[in-house]
Design an enzyme around this catalytic site. Sequence first.
Site, short mmCIF file in Angstrom:
data_model
loop_
_atom_site.label_atom_id
_atom_site.label_comp_id
_atom_site.label_asym_id
_atom_site.label_seq_id
_atom_site.Cartn_x
_atom_site.Cartn_y
_atom_site.Cartn_z
N CYS A 164 42.36 50.62 37.51
CA CYS A 164 41.34 50.98 38.53
C CYS A 164 40.49 49.79 38.88
CB CYS A 164 40.21 52.08 37.61
SG CYS A 164 40.91 53.60 37.56
N GLU A 182 30.64 52.10 40.33
CA GLU A 182 30.97 50.49 40.10
C GLU A 182 30.50 49.72 40.77
OE1 GLU A 182 32.37 50.15 37.04
OE2 GLU A 182 33.33 52.06 36.67
N ARG A 209 45.41 47.39 28.14
CA ARG A 209 45.38 47.62 26.66
C ARG A 209 46.85 48.39 26.60
NH1 ARG A 209 44.27 52.18 23.87
NH2 ARG A 209 43.62 53.20 25.93
N1 PCA Z 1 41.94 55.43 35.32
C1 PCA Z 1 42.31 54.20 34.95
C2 PCA Z 1 43.51 54.15 35.79
C3 PCA Z 1 43.63 55.42 36.45
C4 PCA Z 1 42.53 55.89 36.23
O1 PCA Z 1 42.39 57.36 36.61
C5 PCA Z 1 41.42 52.80 34.73
O2 PCA Z 1 40.07 53.29 34.68
O3 PCA Z 1 41.70 51.86 34.99
#
Ligand code: PCA
Length: 213
Positions: free
Chosen positions: A142, A79, A89
Amino acid sequence: MKILMTGFDAFGGETINPSWLSVQRVCHECTDGLHLIGACLPTEFSASLATLQQLIETHRPDLVIAVGQAGGRSAISLERVAINIDDARIPDNAGWQPIDEPIHPAGDAAYFSTLPIKAIVHALRSEGIPAEVSNSAGTYVCNHVFYGLMHLCRHIPGMRAGFVHIPYLPEQAAKLPGTPSMAMEIMVRALTLIVRTALDTKTDAHLSGGTEC
Ligand code: PCA
């Protein structure tokens, strides 16, 4: 060098989360010469960041790599940017569903990862592991953790940090025909290589990682 790696617990109807499962494996198996600390964050807007802040205050790591599940993605996603917004959502594991709320009302609109994301993508692909730069960590827990982590970093000189999304495991994708997945062994190799590349790379590689719309 002290490294904090975090994963998340299961959410959204799943019973497992590959992020915590793989972080656990990395911390148990790949520690030669590395001081790795692994922790599981709750998939909850409020408690996730409070837990992470506590971990950072306790351990004072040099490097923080937060990992989360991105169901539907086919590659390890480095990221690039965290944005100052929560827009859920689905409710989190505490039942909270913020919509269009800033994470820090007075914070910057966005923060960039301080991991060498281009060098990492190059290293992973060189080892035959599908990897990409991602320009969105979403607007759920996340991104919330990623933004809060980078916000914290402003006051901790020398600490580098970033966020990595990983695909579903095959056993999750088996219930969703057509959905991509990645084997646990590959994810563990990928996360280990991410740690080593982050430690070895002081200046990121000048490589294209962008996309068109
Ligand atoms: N993925 C989610 C939150 C926890 C995870 O493992 C996300 O992409 O926000």
